[in-house]
Design an enzyme around this catalytic site. Structure first.
Site, PDB file in Angstrom:
ATOM      1  N   ASP A 229       0.561  -1.323  -0.050  1.00 18.08           N
ATOM      2  CA  ASP A 229      -0.374   0.278   0.728  1.00 18.08           C
ATOM      3  C   ASP A 229       1.184   1.747   0.589  1.00 18.08           C
ATOM      4  O   ASP A 229       0.285   2.077  -0.489  1.00 18.08           O
ATOM      5  CB  ASP A 229      -1.225  -0.402   1.254  1.00 18.08           C
ATOM      6  CG  ASP A 229      -0.116  -0.491   2.623  1.00 18.08           C
ATOM      7  OD1 ASP A 229       0.681  -0.563   2.751  1.00 18.08           O
ATOM      8  OD2 ASP A 229      -1.261   0.067   3.527  1.00 18.08           O
TER       9      ASP A 229
ATOM     10  N   GLU B 229       9.207 -10.896  -2.323  1.00 20.66           N
ATOM     11  CA  GLU B 229      10.564  -9.613  -1.609  1.00 20.66           C
ATOM     12  C   GLU B 229      11.751 -10.235  -1.990  1.00 20.66           C
ATOM     13  O   GLU B 229      12.756  -9.528  -2.805  1.00 20.66           O
ATOM     14  CB  GLU B 229      10.091  -8.453  -1.430  1.00 20.66           C
ATOM     15  CG  GLU B 229       8.855  -7.487  -0.892  1.00 20.66           C
ATOM     16  CD  GLU B 229       8.412  -8.098  -0.171  1.00 20.66           C
ATOM     17  OE1 GLU B 229       7.254  -6.890  -0.275  1.00 20.66           O
ATOM     18  OE2 GLU B 229       7.532  -9.764   0.434  1.00 20.66           O
TER      19      GLU B 229
ATOM     20  N   HIS C 213       0.613   0.331  11.034  1.00 22.75           N
ATOM     21  CA  HIS C 213       0.046  -0.832  10.023  1.00 22.75           C
ATOM     22  C   HIS C 213       1.746  -0.727   9.340  1.00 22.75           C
ATOM     23  O   HIS C 213       2.126   0.248   8.782  1.00 22.75           O
ATOM     24  CB  HIS C 213      -0.040  -2.141   9.455  1.00 22.75           C
ATOM     25  CG  HIS C 213      -0.345  -1.196   8.083  1.00 22.75           C
ATOM     26  ND1 HIS C 213      -1.196   0.366   7.824  1.00 22.75           N
ATOM     27  CD2 HIS C 213       0.147  -0.880   6.547  1.00 22.75           C
ATOM     28  CE1 HIS C 213      -0.374   0.812   6.671  1.00 22.75           C
ATOM     29  NE2 HIS C 213      -0.004  -0.043   5.597  1.00 22.75           N
ATOM     30  N   HIS C 214       2.595  -1.987   9.928  1.00 24.14           N
ATOM     31  CA  HIS C 214       4.157  -2.347   8.983  1.00 24.14           C
ATOM     32  C   HIS C 214       5.036  -1.586   9.685  1.00 24.14           C
ATOM     33  O   HIS C 214       6.286  -1.327   9.583  1.00 24.14           O
ATOM     34  CB  HIS C 214       3.733  -1.852   7.693  1.00 24.14           C
ATOM     35  CG  HIS C 214       3.540  -2.663   6.669  1.00 24.14           C
ATOM     36  ND1 HIS C 214       2.850  -3.940   6.407  1.00 24.14           N
ATOM     37  CD2 HIS C 214       2.926  -2.459   5.266  1.00 24.14           C
ATOM     38  CE1 HIS C 214       2.131  -4.165   5.698  1.00 24.14           C
ATOM     39  NE2 HIS C 214       1.887  -3.288   4.862  1.00 24.14           N
TER      40      HIS C 214
ATOM     41  N   GLY D 229      27.255 -16.756  -0.765  1.00 20.54           N
ATOM     42  CA  GLY D 229      26.432 -17.908  -0.945  1.00 20.54           C
ATOM     43  C   GLY D 229      24.696 -18.153  -0.632  1.00 20.54           C
ATOM     44  O   GLY D 229      24.702 -19.446   0.281  1.00 20.54           O
TER      45      GLY D 229
ATOM     46  N   ASP E  88      18.028 -29.900  -5.300  1.00 18.04           N
ATOM     47  CA  ASP E  88      16.506 -29.785  -5.217  1.00 18.04           C
ATOM     48  C   ASP E  88      16.366 -29.527  -3.938  1.00 18.04           C
ATOM     49  O   ASP E  88      15.771 -28.530  -3.717  1.00 18.04           O
ATOM     50  CB  ASP E  88      16.002 -31.768  -4.773  1.00 18.04           C
ATOM     51  CG  ASP E  88      17.738 -32.690  -3.850  1.00 18.04           C
ATOM     52  OD1 ASP E  88      18.605 -31.760  -3.670  1.00 18.04           O
ATOM     53  OD2 ASP E  88      17.278 -33.149  -3.648  1.00 18.04           O
TER      54      ASP E  88
ATOM     55  N   ASN F  85      19.492 -35.071  -5.990  1.00 22.24           N
ATOM     56  CA  ASN F  85      21.099 -36.331  -5.201  1.00 22.24           C
ATOM     57  C   ASN F  85      20.193 -35.946  -3.162  1.00 22.24           C
ATOM     58  O   ASN F  85      20.774 -36.155  -2.795  1.00 22.24           O
ATOM     59  CB  ASN F  85      22.224 -35.493  -4.744  1.00 22.24           C
ATOM     60  CG  ASN F  85      22.359 -33.991  -4.514  1.00 22.24           C
ATOM     61  OD1 ASN F  85      21.600 -33.089  -3.918  1.00 22.24           O
ATOM     62  ND2 ASN F  85      23.414 -33.333  -5.085  1.00 22.24           N
TER      63      ASN F  85
ATOM     64  N   GLY G 256      18.752 -33.828  -0.987  1.00 17.97           N
ATOM     65  CA  GLY G 256      19.245 -32.680  -0.228  1.00 17.97           C
ATOM     66  C   GLY G 256      20.377 -32.584   0.479  1.00 17.97           C
ATOM     67  O   GLY G 256      20.639 -31.515  -1.572  1.00 17.97           O
TER      68      GLY G 256
ATOM     69  N   GLU H  19      26.741 -29.503   2.651  1.00 17.16           N
ATOM     70  CA  GLU H  19      25.956 -29.261   3.822  1.00 17.16           C
ATOM     71  C   GLU H  19      27.105 -30.865   4.154  1.00 17.16           C
ATOM     72  O   GLU H  19      27.364 -31.361   5.360  1.00 17.16           O
ATOM     73  CB  GLU H  19      25.157 -29.494   4.039  1.00 17.16           C
ATOM     74  CG  GLU H  19      24.783 -27.684   4.091  1.00 17.16           C
ATOM     75  CD  GLU H  19      25.501 -26.836   4.373  1.00 17.16           C
ATOM     76  OE1 GLU H  19      25.835 -26.605   5.073  1.00 17.16           O
ATOM     77  OE2 GLU H  19      24.654 -25.214   4.269  1.00 17.16           O
TER      78      GLU H  19
END
Length: 592
Positions: free
Chosen positions: A53, A76, A142-143, A438, A468, A495, A497, A501
């Site tokens: 708004d 956003e 608001h916001h 990253g 994925d 693969n 996951g 990591e």
């Protein structure tokens, strides 16, 4: 001082003069139209964001603009990613623009803006904010945070943007807009600009629009610059042609690719690049030797770089993933560093001597190498494996055969950004990856922006490589691609996951697992309900993938296509495995 720099100084002085005097006879223009005209002058054709708004009135101007299109994103964060990808792909000719609403919208975008700051990408973050009266009286809108701190969000952005501007009245609006945009284009960093709701229709003079914004940085001091050129020439001569050039991200961000090419052509020195500098130099150039990433570099390249008597380092950005976890073995005594705003000649530093003006002078001063060192051609050979499993060792060289000149190739952080390093890309291709910041999932929004930019400037296909896990974070932007008729090719590496990591820590831990989706139904669910604007595939073997890559209707990229590539859970590119081992030691995941 060059003629370009002199003209830039003249333009700056003229703009300052215009801000100090009242112009007669200029056509009045709304603040909104003034801003949009400036963006049009910067070759902006797309604006990303989400309506709210506090920006709706300005959005009327955007939608009615003849050359700037409103894209409209799912959120956003993705919009800020898209503006980043748009700016990277267009290069020095334009900037990215993201429009959000006050508070909730702008804070959703802050991660994307921080990434653009980290990686030096020119993005304007435009925020629709409450009226100037409301900002003074501070009602519980608001916001807001409910405590009257209307400036809390803009204070946060001071940490992630190179310049901030707040349009507060008609008298200063044009100067504020020009200052913020000039900082964005000259310093290659995001900037932040607020537009209150009550000033959207306010009229101002259009006189300043007659003078284009200068893209040039302040000129180098000619006496210091001459001394630096003399020193560099002396050191290069002492190296007796045992010199290599190492290019990195800032050669791209600060628009010195042409200057680097001239230096290579004049001297004949071998040239290598860091990961973030990939495609700064054509990877088909006869003097290009490949990627240098510290200790995880291919042995033949490592020896060539680290044994050179002198390294001309251009635009280096020495982050951990860009340097093999800080394992560069290049002493300062053998290095000359060229940066956008300073130069380092061995142990001496010269602030405010930028490479844009310096490099042509150095090139003119140096002689062609009398002894041209051999540079083995940078290639990626598809290995002959005795199985039909799609491994990373096979996949990336095979993809190298699929690429075409002028392709835009986007690689997600993790297996994709590491896997593609050892693959030479075709001439005039654009490599888009976020190696320093990253942010997982960044490439989806970035691909949206890159595909728009590629269409604008006549590039070829836009190709995304993503895991994925990463795609699940920002998958909504595929619907925006479908809605706008974009046709990227998306290689989804399934693969099971978060592979990067797993290699860092917790190979079998549940926190590195994800839910498996029915990927080949995704494009239908996200907008292609009649399945006429997209096509999806699953490939499980080398033969299946090769057959698809060799199909002309697929390679022509006439519609958006998603390829689910089934890969082993714990398979990873060579460079990722080595980088993860180094990072694991640094991060001390295990108890001592």
């Amino acid at each position: 001082m060059s003629s370009q720099s002199l003209q830039a100084e003249v333009d700056r002085l003229r703009l300052q003069l215009h801000s100090l005097q009242t112009e007669d006879g200029s056509k009045p223009i709304t603040i909104s139209d003034y801003l949009l005209t400036r963006l049009e002058q910067l070759n902006v054709t797309k604006m990303f964001g989400v309506p709210g708004d506090f920006n709706l009135a300005f959005l009327d101007f955007v939608e009615d603009h003849p050359t700037i299109d409103w894209v409209g994103n799912a959120n956003e964060l993705n919009a800020s990613y898209a503006a980043d990808g748009y700016a990277r792909t267009k290069g020095h000719s334009s900037i990215g623009v993201v429009l959000t609403t006050f508070g909730v919208g702008e804070l959703s975008a802050i991660n994307g803006i921080a990434g653009a700051f980290s990686e030096m990408v020119p993005v304007l973050h435009l925020v629709g904010v409450p009226s100037t009266v409301q900002q003074k009286t501070k009602p519980m809108l608001h916001h807001t945070l409910g405590d009257g701190r209307f400036d809390a969000y803009s204070k946060a952005f001071e940490h992630f943007t190179i310049a901030q501007g707040h349009i507060i009245d008609a008298n200063s609006a044009a100067a504020t807009i020009d200052r913020v945009l000039t900082q964005c284009i000259t310093r290659a960093r995001p900037t932040y600009l607020t537009l209150p709701t009550n000033l959207v229709w306010e009229k101002i003079s259009s006189e300043r629009l007659k003078i284009p914004l200068s893209r040039l940085s302040p000129p180098n001091d000619p006496d210091v610059e001459a001394f630096v050129v003399d020193e560099i020439a002396k050191i290069v001569e002492e190296a007796q042609d045992d010199v290599i050039i190492l290019v990195d991200a800032c050669a791209i961000r600060h628009d010195v690719r042409d200057e680097v090419k001239e230096l290579i052509e004049k001297t004949g020195y071998p040239v290598y690049s860091a990961p973030m500098g990939k495609t700064a130099v054509s990877e088909t150039h006869e003097r290009y030797g490949g990627i240098y990433v510290g200790s995880i570099t291919r042995p033949d390249i490592l020896q060539k770089v680290e044994n050179a008597k002198l390294i001309l380092s251009i635009g280096s950005l020495k982050s951990d993933f860009n340097t093999g976890n800080f394992t560069y073995s290049i002493p300062i005594s053998r290095t000359i560093e060229f940066h956008s705003d300073n130069t380092k000649v061995q142990f001496a530093s010269f602030p405010a001597i930028g490479m844009k003006e310096l490099l042509p002078l150095v090139t003119a001063r140096l002689k062609p190498a009398a002894r041209v060192a051999p540079v083995p051609h940078f290639t990626a050979v598809v290995p002959q494996e005795d199985n039909d499993v799609i491994t990373h060792a096979w996949f990336w060289p095979r993809m190298g055969q699929f690429f075409q000149p002028k392709d835009v190739i986007v690689a997600e952080t993790g297996t994709s950004s590491f896997g593609i390093l050892d693959v030479p890309l075709p001439d005039e291709s654009v490599f888009v990856s976020q190696i320093l910041w990253g942010s997982i999932g960044w490439t989806v929004g970035s691909t949206l922006g890159a595909a728009f930019a590629a269409r604008d400037i006549g590039l070829n296909r836009t190709i995304l490589f993503i895991g994925d896990g990463s795609l699940q974070l920002t998958v909504q932007e595929l619907s925006v691609m479908i809605r706008h008729g974009l046709s990227p090719i998306i290689f989804l590496l399934n693969n099971s996951g978060y592979t990067i990591e797993r290699y860092l820590h917790g190979k079998e831990r549940k926190y590195n697992d994800i839910s498996n989706w029915e990927w080949t139904s995704l494009l239908r669910v996200l907008g292609d309900t009649d399945e006429t604007r997209s096509k999806s595939y699953t490939v499980k073997t080398k033969d299946e993938l090769s057959a698809l890559l060799d199909t002309s209707s697929f390679a022509d990229a006439g519609k958006i296509q998603l390829v689910e590539v089934m890969m082993p859970k714990l398979d990873a590119p060579r460079a990722l495995v080595q980088q993860a081992a180094l990072s694991g030691k640094t991060n001390s995941y295990e108890a001592s």
